[in-house]
Design an enzyme around this catalytic site. Structure first.
Site, short mmCIF file in Angstrom:
data_model
loop_
_atom_site.label_atom_id
_atom_site.label_comp_id
_atom_site.label_asym_id
_atom_site.label_seq_id
_atom_site.Cartn_x
_atom_site.Cartn_y
_atom_site.Cartn_z
N CYS A 108 0.81 -1.23 0.00
CA CYS A 108 0.00 0.00 0.00
C CYS A 108 0.84 1.27 0.00
O CYS A 108 0.32 2.37 -0.23
CB CYS A 108 -0.96 -0.01 1.18
SG CYS A 108 -2.08 -1.41 1.15
N HIS A 233 -3.33 7.37 1.93
CA HIS A 233 -3.68 6.00 1.55
C HIS A 233 -5.10 5.72 2.01
O HIS A 233 -5.47 6.01 3.15
CB HIS A 233 -2.68 5.03 2.18
CG HIS A 233 -3.07 3.61 2.02
ND1 HIS A 233 -3.55 3.09 0.82
CD2 HIS A 233 -3.07 2.57 2.89
CE1 HIS A 233 -3.82 1.82 0.98
NE2 HIS A 233 -3.54 1.47 2.23
N ASN A 263 -10.01 -0.28 0.01
CA ASN A 263 -8.55 -0.17 -0.05
C ASN A 263 -8.03 -0.87 -1.31
O ASN A 263 -8.07 -2.11 -1.39
CB ASN A 263 -7.96 -0.80 1.22
CG ASN A 263 -6.44 -0.73 1.27
OD1 ASN A 263 -5.79 -0.42 0.27
ND2 ASN A 263 -5.88 -1.04 2.42
O1 UT7 Z 1 -3.18 -0.85 3.99
C1 UT7 Z 1 -3.17 -1.37 5.25
C2 UT7 Z 1 -4.27 -2.36 5.33
N1 UT7 Z 1 -4.94 -2.56 6.55
C3 UT7 Z 1 -5.51 -1.61 7.32
O2 UT7 Z 1 -5.36 -0.45 7.22
C4 UT7 Z 1 -6.43 -2.17 8.38
C5 UT7 Z 1 -6.34 -1.43 9.69
N2 UT7 Z 1 -7.35 -1.90 10.60
C6 UT7 Z 1 -8.66 -1.55 10.49
O3 UT7 Z 1 -9.04 -0.85 9.57
C7 UT7 Z 1 -9.60 -1.99 11.57
O4 UT7 Z 1 -8.87 -2.64 12.60
C8 UT7 Z 1 -10.75 -2.92 11.09
C9 UT7 Z 1 -11.72 -2.15 10.22
C10 UT7 Z 1 -10.18 -4.11 10.33
C11 UT7 Z 1 -11.52 -3.45 12.29
O5 UT7 Z 1 -12.04 -2.35 13.05
P1 UT7 Z 1 -11.80 -2.27 14.62
O6 UT7 Z 1 -12.48 -1.08 15.09
O7 UT7 Z 1 -10.31 -2.39 14.86
O8 UT7 Z 1 -12.57 -3.53 15.11
P2 UT7 Z 1 -12.04 -4.73 16.05
O9 UT7 Z 1 -11.24 -5.70 15.26
O10 UT7 Z 1 -11.44 -4.15 17.28
O11 UT7 Z 1 -13.41 -5.41 16.43
C12 UT7 Z 1 -14.42 -4.72 17.21
C13 UT7 Z 1 -15.66 -5.61 17.27
C14 UT7 Z 1 -15.34 -7.04 17.66
O12 UT7 Z 1 -16.44 -7.53 18.41
P3 UT7 Z 1 -16.38 -7.59 20.01
O13 UT7 Z 1 -15.20 -8.45 20.34
O14 UT7 Z 1 -16.20 -6.18 20.47
O15 UT7 Z 1 -17.70 -8.19 20.37
C15 UT7 Z 1 -15.29 -7.77 16.33
O16 UT7 Z 1 -15.58 -9.13 16.47
O17 UT7 Z 1 -16.26 -5.68 15.97
C16 UT7 Z 1 -16.35 -7.04 15.54
N3 UT7 Z 1 -16.11 -7.06 14.10
C17 UT7 Z 1 -17.08 -6.91 13.19
N4 UT7 Z 1 -18.40 -6.74 13.31
C18 UT7 Z 1 -19.13 -6.59 12.17
C19 UT7 Z 1 -14.93 -7.21 13.47
N5 UT7 Z 1 -15.11 -7.14 12.12
C20 UT7 Z 1 -16.44 -6.98 11.94
C21 UT7 Z 1 -17.24 -6.83 10.79
N6 UT7 Z 1 -18.58 -6.63 10.96
N7 UT7 Z 1 -16.73 -6.86 9.55
#
Ligand code: UT7
Length: 306
Positions: A108, A233, A263
């Site tokens: 990226c 990005h 992305n």
């Molecule tokens: O170019 C570089 C590429 N990568 C990135 O830039 C990714 C960087 N990371 C992110 O963008 C974020 O971490 C994500 C969008 C992937 C995830 O968002 P988050 O706010 O970090 O969520 P999390 O992983 O901390 O999860 C929060 C909650 C969890 O539930 P509990 O444990 O609080 O009950 C997850 O299980 O959200 C849940 N969750 C979802 N719910 C609905 C995780 N993914 C999803 C989903 N839909 N797709």
């Protein structure tokens, strides 16, 4: 020597997958994806070389140039069509170019690495006068469509720029970085799918990009207030917001496409650049900051006077 970007072209595959489409096959929702990532839809079923050729042809047209005018092709991609040849060779042939061509894989951060590489080569003795720089990625081909942690984020697309020697337009500074110790938090094996520790990547990305932007502005002798246009990005709108807050640049200076593209890795910054151009934000003299980060982890920022 001044080097300007004289043409921008884009290409996005026709097939679109919306958040609602995803919520039919996995436990997620449009509301969650928009709130946590700022993404509403993504394009899929792209082929890296085909998108690159289309975007490249559009950039040549925008610059009013033909294939014979280009002295070097650089393709930034992490989803090459084949292990070899470099996909840039396929794109070179598809566009009818006769110049040298090579791929850059900084995931990226690829477009920024590619831009800095092109700029440096253009300044070398006997260096190229005109470079076609393309970012193209078919992330849908390496996405596990049952993994809600990654499937919501990525999409396919390409964007290309023509860089040419000119009396106006220049890069003022760049900052490239990498930390290979972070390989385990974001990677994709041969014939595998994207593996990502989302929360870790998020935290590292905010820190790395904010630091890189501080570095590049210091090198250029500029303050955040001097920046007119930010091309971040396009990974997650919350990362962009967090970085802007840390460095003290208003979100209104950013130009974003991720709501409709997700992305697109190497294509993300030039797609944002095309958006900025369409918004009428890129005038001669405009100070433009671009900053990318991704697997490696690798990151890169560049500040240019348009
Ligand atoms: O170019 C570089 C590429 N990568 C990135 O830039 C990714 C960087 N990371 C992110 O963008 C974020 O971490 C994500 C969008 C992937 C995830 O968002 P988050 O706010 O970090 O969520 P999390 O992983 O901390 O999860 C929060 C909650 C969890 O539930 P509990 O444990 O609080 O009950 C997850 O299980 O959200 C849940 N969750 C979802 N719910 C609905 C995780 N993914 C999803 C989903 N839909 N797709």
């Amino acid at each position: 020597m001044a080097i300007r970007i004289s043409g921008i072209g884009t290409a996005l595959p026709d097939k679109i997958v919306t958040n609602d489409d995803l919520s039919e096959v996995m436990d997620t929702s449009d509301e969650w994806i928009r709130a946590r990532a700022g993404i509403g839809a993504r394009h899929v079923d792209g082929v890296t070389s085909e998108m690159a050729i289309e975007a490249g042809a559009n950039a040549l047209k925008a610059a009013d140039l033909g294939p014979d005018d280009i002295d070097l092709l650089i393709l930034c991609t992490t989803t090459p069509d084949q292990r070899f040849p470099a996909t840039s060779a396929v794109v070179q042939s598809g566009l009818g170019l006769t110049c040298g061509a090579f791929d850059v894989n900084a995931v990226c951060a690829g477009f920024t690495y590619g831009y800095v590489s092109a700029y440096g080569m253009m300044n070398a003795p006997t260096g190229p006068d005109r470079v076609l720089l393309i970012g193209s990625d078919a992330m849908s081909t390496i996405t596990d469509w049952t993994d809600r942690g990654t499937a919501i984020l990525f999409g396919d697309g390409a964007a290309a720029v023509v860089m040419e020697k000119h009396e106006q337009g220049e890069m003022l500074a760049f900052d490239l970085g990498a930390d290979g110790n972070l390989q385990p938090i974001l990677y994709c094996d041969h014939d595998g799918f994207i593996q990502m520790e989302g929360r870790e990547v998020f935290k590292k990305a905010v820190r790395a990009v904010a630091q890189s932007v501080e570095n590049v502005l210091a090198k250029a002798g500029l303050t955040p207030d001097d920046v007119d246009v930010v091309l971040p990005h396009q990974a997650n709108i919350r990362i962009i917001e967090a970085v802007c807050q840390r460095i003290g640049i208003p979100m209104s200076k950013t130009h974003n496409v991720l709501e409709t593209t997700g992305n697109t890795s190497g294509a993300s910054i030039p797609l944002a650049m095309a958006k900025a151009e369409a918004d009428g934000a890129l005038e001669p003299g405009t100070i433009v900051l671009m900053s990318g980060f991704g697997a490696g982890m690798a990151w890169g920022s560049a500040v240019l006077r348009w």
